[in-house]
Scaffold this motif. Sequence first.
Motif, short mmCIF file in Angstrom:
data_model
loop_
_atom_site.label_atom_id
_atom_site.label_comp_id
_atom_site.label_asym_id
_atom_site.label_seq_id
_atom_site.Cartn_x
_atom_site.Cartn_y
_atom_site.Cartn_z
N LEU B 185 0.76 -1.30 -0.15
CA LEU B 185 0.08 0.02 -0.02
C LEU B 185 0.81 1.25 0.06
CD1 LEU B 185 -2.76 -0.66 2.51
CD2 LEU B 185 -2.82 -0.86 0.07
N GLY B 199 -2.82 5.01 0.30
CA GLY B 199 -3.60 3.70 0.38
C GLY B 199 -4.00 2.90 -0.91
N ASP B 200 -3.58 3.53 -2.25
CA ASP B 200 -3.72 2.92 -3.17
C ASP B 200 -2.73 1.99 -3.40
OD1 ASP B 200 -6.04 4.02 -4.31
OD2 ASP B 200 -5.09 5.31 -5.86
N PRO B 201 -2.93 0.74 -4.09
CA PRO B 201 -1.65 -0.23 -4.25
C PRO B 201 -0.65 0.15 -4.84
CG PRO B 201 -3.63 -0.75 -5.54
CD PRO B 201 -4.03 0.56 -4.94
N LEU B 202 0.51 -0.44 -4.81
CA LEU B 202 1.56 -0.32 -5.52
C LEU B 202 2.20 -1.48 -5.76
CD1 LEU B 202 3.50 2.68 -3.65
CD2 LEU B 202 1.93 3.02 -5.52
N LEU B 203 2.96 -1.59 -6.91
CA LEU B 203 3.71 -2.87 -7.35
C LEU B 203 5.07 -2.35 -6.76
CD1 LEU B 203 2.84 -3.86 -10.96
CD2 LEU B 203 2.68 -5.26 -8.88
N GLY B 226 0.11 1.32 -8.93
CA GLY B 226 -0.78 -0.03 -8.89
C GLY B 226 -1.98 0.29 -10.02
N PRO B 227 -2.54 1.63 -9.85
CA PRO B 227 -3.64 1.65 -10.79
C PRO B 227 -3.41 1.69 -12.07
CG PRO B 227 -4.00 3.03 -8.85
CD PRO B 227 -2.48 2.41 -8.86
N VAL B 229 -0.11 0.96 -13.76
CA VAL B 229 1.02 0.34 -14.58
C VAL B 229 0.96 -1.25 -14.38
CG1 VAL B 229 3.29 -0.14 -14.12
CG2 VAL B 229 2.61 1.77 -13.92
N THR B 230 1.40 -1.90 -15.37
CA THR B 230 1.04 -3.45 -15.32
C THR B 230 2.36 -3.93 -15.82
OG1 THR B 230 -1.20 -3.50 -15.99
CG2 THR B 230 0.06 -5.25 -16.53
#
Lengths: 234, 234
Positions: B185, B199-203, B226-227, B229-230
Amino acid sequence: MSKLPLWKNIANALTEEIKSAQIPIGAKLPTEAELSQRFGVNRHTVRQALSFLCSEGVTWSKRGSGVFVSDKPTNYKLGDRTRFSQNIKDAGRTPSRKTLILQSRLCTEKEAAALNINTGNRVLHYEGISFADLTPIGLFSSVFCLSKFPNLEDAIKEHNSVTIALSKCGVTDYKRHSTAVKAVLSDAVQSNHLRIKLGDPLLRTESVNTDLNGNPIEFGIAHFSGPIVTLNYT
Amino acid sequence: MSKLPLWKNIANALTEEIKSAQIPIGAKLPTEAELSQRFGVNRHTVRQALSFLCSEGVTWSKRGSGVFVSDKPTNYKLGDRTRFSQNIKDAGRTPSRKTLILQSRLCTEKEAAALNINTGNRVLHYEGISFADLTPIGLFSSVFCLSKFPNLEDAIKEHNSVTIALSKCGVTDYKRHSTAVKAVLSDAVQSNHLRIKLGDPLLRTESVNTDLNGNPIEFGIAHFSGPIVTLNYT
DNA sequence: ACCTATTTGTCCGTATGTATT
DNA sequence: TAATACATACGGACAAATAGG
């Protein structure tokens, strides 16, 4: 002797018991009331210790239920020969799966594109939970082209393994063609299955497996528990 | 309206004021007494909010003195890696970087182990933000062994590219040895830089790059939004 | 489906300790 | 020395989620 605050001593004591496996992974700690009795302190002092352990990732709490020992991080290797069971075994743990869905249905457009089939075709939908020992580490949802493997459903039921079931259907080997990874937040269903908190991060992978001729045979989406799973690509 | 607990709302309010520099870096926050007056809550409720901010690394406290906004931009966990530039170009976008830190310092234990050097050695610490067009997509933090590349700092300053700078130092090619990916997070600093919600997700990726002889030359940690990037492995 | 007891989460209040100014 | 400010610890009350009957 101890110049440390009370709560810190309590946190250290609990950490020791967890490290020595007196309180094993996944187990529930004594309740706050029990701990305050045991250490002879106020409940809030215990709470400060527990709060510290949670912030360190040693434990996690569930309102109304209890405080539990977190699992150790799990490494999950990502390569062109990715096999769930072997991965877990390599980490010295015992793999298992729980089936949630195993049934045939019409494929979606996205699935058709990934599997290189037509939209009218039927697919076998296999969905469930992956465990390492007794800890749920991920949710998987795969589809297989039914016309290619008409007996796959029975084979999976019998052997409880995709690799073995596919070999019974004539696929002696397969490769991971591609994997796309992103981070998402868990929803209520996922957090419940994975025993994590709602809103904890997840690793979402979309992958395609092909046979040795390059023909796609499986399209899968998996969600791994962000707090404890690491994907390794070497 | 807000189903959030009081302390969380207070924490968010303070985070906003810090992000907007109404309370600049290094400045002292109002005292607990003043904050409880301002928000109309008990001092302990304010303390819970402050405790959260401190645990997130946004602030730090000094007994008897006050609570201050952290000046360390990214005390831990930030990172990157290169070859990303080519990926951005392949996607038809323009890559760029903003440098946050470029300086030499003593290496940590973890870095020493990854780079296969001794703990006393100095490393070049390069940290910043990666952009695709005008959108921040990730934070990177890399360390290089200084004794191997004494002129790397100037070379990076001059060319603003790790790949080119390394080539000036005699490294004509290098490759990624390993990458470990997990989901985490975002904290306040990260969400601010990446312009996403707290709190958004991160890689999070940890990677080691080696020269063609297999000697490690770079250890990097990256956090990708996270939102948007793939990561793709094929 | 419902109720009840349990358990953690939030919030308030008070008192005292300890480091800084 | 004295006042200030954060840290620790105790106490009570109620809310929210869960577990079990």
